[in-house]
Design a protein around this motif. Structure first.
Motif, PDB file in Angstrom:
ATOM      1  N   CYS A  75       0.840  -1.203   0.000  1.00  0.00           N
ATOM      2  CA  CYS A  75       0.000   0.000   0.000  1.00  0.00           C
ATOM      3  C   CYS A  75       0.877   1.256   0.000  1.00  0.00           C
ATOM      4  N   MET A  76       1.909   1.267   0.844  1.00  0.00           N
ATOM      5  CA  MET A  76       2.816   2.423   0.917  1.00  0.00           C
ATOM      6  C   MET A  76       3.522   2.653  -0.417  1.00  0.00           C
ATOM      7  N   ARG A  77       3.893   1.594  -1.085  1.00  0.00           N
ATOM      8  CA  ARG A  77       4.528   1.724  -2.402  1.00  0.00           C
ATOM      9  C   ARG A  77       3.575   2.346  -3.421  1.00  0.00           C
ATOM     10  N   ASN A  78       2.281   2.246  -3.139  1.00  0.00           N
ATOM     11  CA  ASN A  78       1.270   2.799  -4.040  1.00  0.00           C
ATOM     12  C   ASN A  78       0.642   4.074  -3.496  1.00  0.00           C
ATOM     13  N   GLY A  79       1.300   4.722  -2.536  1.00  0.00           N
ATOM     14  CA  GLY A  79       0.905   6.069  -2.157  1.00  0.00           C
ATOM     15  C   GLY A  79       0.193   6.280  -0.844  1.00  0.00           C
ATOM     16  N   ALA A  80      -0.145   5.225  -0.118  1.00  0.00           N
ATOM     17  CA  ALA A  80      -0.833   5.411   1.164  1.00  0.00           C
ATOM     18  C   ALA A  80      -0.605   4.187   2.028  1.00  0.00           C
ATOM     19  N   TYR A  95      -1.660   1.126   4.682  1.00  0.00           N
ATOM     20  CA  TYR A  95      -2.788   0.220   4.825  1.00  0.00           C
ATOM     21  C   TYR A  95      -3.888   0.890   5.655  1.00  0.00           C
ATOM     22  N   ASP A  96      -3.498   1.471   6.800  1.00  0.00           N
ATOM     23  CA  ASP A  96      -4.477   2.122   7.672  1.00  0.00           C
ATOM     24  C   ASP A  96      -5.168   3.283   6.964  1.00  0.00           C
ATOM     25  N   GLY A  97      -4.429   4.031   6.153  1.00  0.00           N
ATOM     26  CA  GLY A  97      -5.014   5.137   5.404  1.00  0.00           C
ATOM     27  C   GLY A  97      -6.017   4.661   4.372  1.00  0.00           C
ATOM     28  N   ARG A  98      -5.705   3.555   3.715  1.00  0.00           N
ATOM     29  CA  ARG A  98      -6.632   3.010   2.718  1.00  0.00           C
ATOM     30  C   ARG A  98      -7.900   2.463   3.376  1.00  0.00           C
ATOM     31  N   VAL A  99      -7.753   1.823   4.524  1.00  0.00           N
ATOM     32  CA  VAL A  99      -8.924   1.348   5.262  1.00  0.00           C
ATOM     33  C   VAL A  99      -9.768   2.538   5.696  1.00  0.00           C
ATOM     34  N   LYS A 100      -9.121   3.566   6.200  1.00  0.00           N
ATOM     35  CA  LYS A 100      -9.828   4.763   6.649  1.00  0.00           C
ATOM     36  C   LYS A 100     -10.586   5.425   5.491  1.00  0.00           C
ATOM     37  N   ALA A 101      -9.984   5.454   4.304  1.00  0.00           N
ATOM     38  CA  ALA A 101     -10.643   6.052   3.136  1.00  0.00           C
ATOM     39  C   ALA A 101     -11.917   5.292   2.766  1.00  0.00           C
ATOM     40  N   ILE A 160      -5.448  -1.839  -2.826  1.00  0.00           N
ATOM     41  CA  ILE A 160      -4.002  -1.848  -2.646  1.00  0.00           C
ATOM     42  C   ILE A 160      -3.327  -0.951  -3.672  1.00  0.00           C
ATOM     43  N   SER A 161      -3.869  -0.936  -4.880  1.00  0.00           N
ATOM     44  CA  SER A 161      -3.312  -0.117  -5.955  1.00  0.00           C
ATOM     45  C   SER A 161      -4.451   0.347  -6.851  1.00  0.00           C
ATOM     46  N   GLN A 162      -4.352   1.586  -7.336  1.00  0.00           N
ATOM     47  CA  GLN A 162      -5.381   2.091  -8.251  1.00  0.00           C
ATOM     48  C   GLN A 162      -4.934   2.032  -9.703  1.00  0.00           C
TER      49      GLN A 162
END
Length: 182
Positions: free
Chosen positions: A49-54, A56-62, A77-79
């Motif tokens: 997730c971090m390699r793709n800009g955010a 794990y916790d940030g993506r869950v929060k979004a 995980i990636s867009q």
């Protein structure tokens, strides 16, 4: 510092705990390969997730911010390309398996066991019901639809009518339009 390689790619079908003294997780790939990792499932997911800009916790929060999935939240995980995974149970539970929705064909329950059938013909036994898997697939689909559809999203900044000049150096004029409050 040596860069850590993350084996999670578009070909990843599932990640699950290894139950091994040296390895913490297993990555099941579309080719049928099982990649064993000394890193935890959560660490692998956070890293990709971090390699793709955010994070794990940030993506869950979004996802939780825009959709009512407060437990077992799917994660994009990636867009580019879209890679989405969902947990079979609470991600805090050690037995949690993460499934990558684009590879799933179907689910079955036989002899007291639940199986995920992948598009490449392989199967994986998981510790949850078919009902949970179907719910999670629906959530994954809704999450992917929401985040991949620009047409349904409201504009982030509305256009101001007519030409205008604003300056932070001038005092506020009461005849000017009121400031936007965020």
């Amino acid at each position: 510092m040596r860069e850590r390689e993350n084996p999670i790619t578009m070909n990843t079908m599932a990640i699950y705990p290894a139950y091994h003294e040296r390895y913490q997780s297993v990555i099941l790939n579309q080719t049928g390969d099982h990649v064993f990792s000394k890193r935890s499932v959560k660490d692998l997911l956070d890293d990709v997730c971090m390699r793709n800009g955010a994070s794990y916790d940030g993506r869950v929060k979004a996802v939780k911010h825009v959709l009512p999935y407060f437990r077992k939240t799917p994660v994009i995980i990636s867009q580019d390309p879209y890679i989405l995974a969902f947990p079979t149970m609470s991600p805090q539970h050690y037995e949690c398996t993460w499934l990558f929705s684009s590879h799933i064909e179907n689910f079955t329950h036989s002899n007291g066991k639940t199986f995920v059938h992948f598009k490449n013909g392989s199967m994986l036994e998981v510790s949850c019901s078919v009902k949970v898997l179907r719910t999670q697939m629906e959530r994954a689909s809704a999450t992917l639809t929401y985040f991949s559809s620009d047409a349904d999203l409201p504009p982030l900044i509305e256009e101001m009518p007519g030409p205008a000049i604003y300056s932070s150096m001038l005092p506020f004029n009461p005849e000017d339009p009121p400031p936007i409050q965020i």
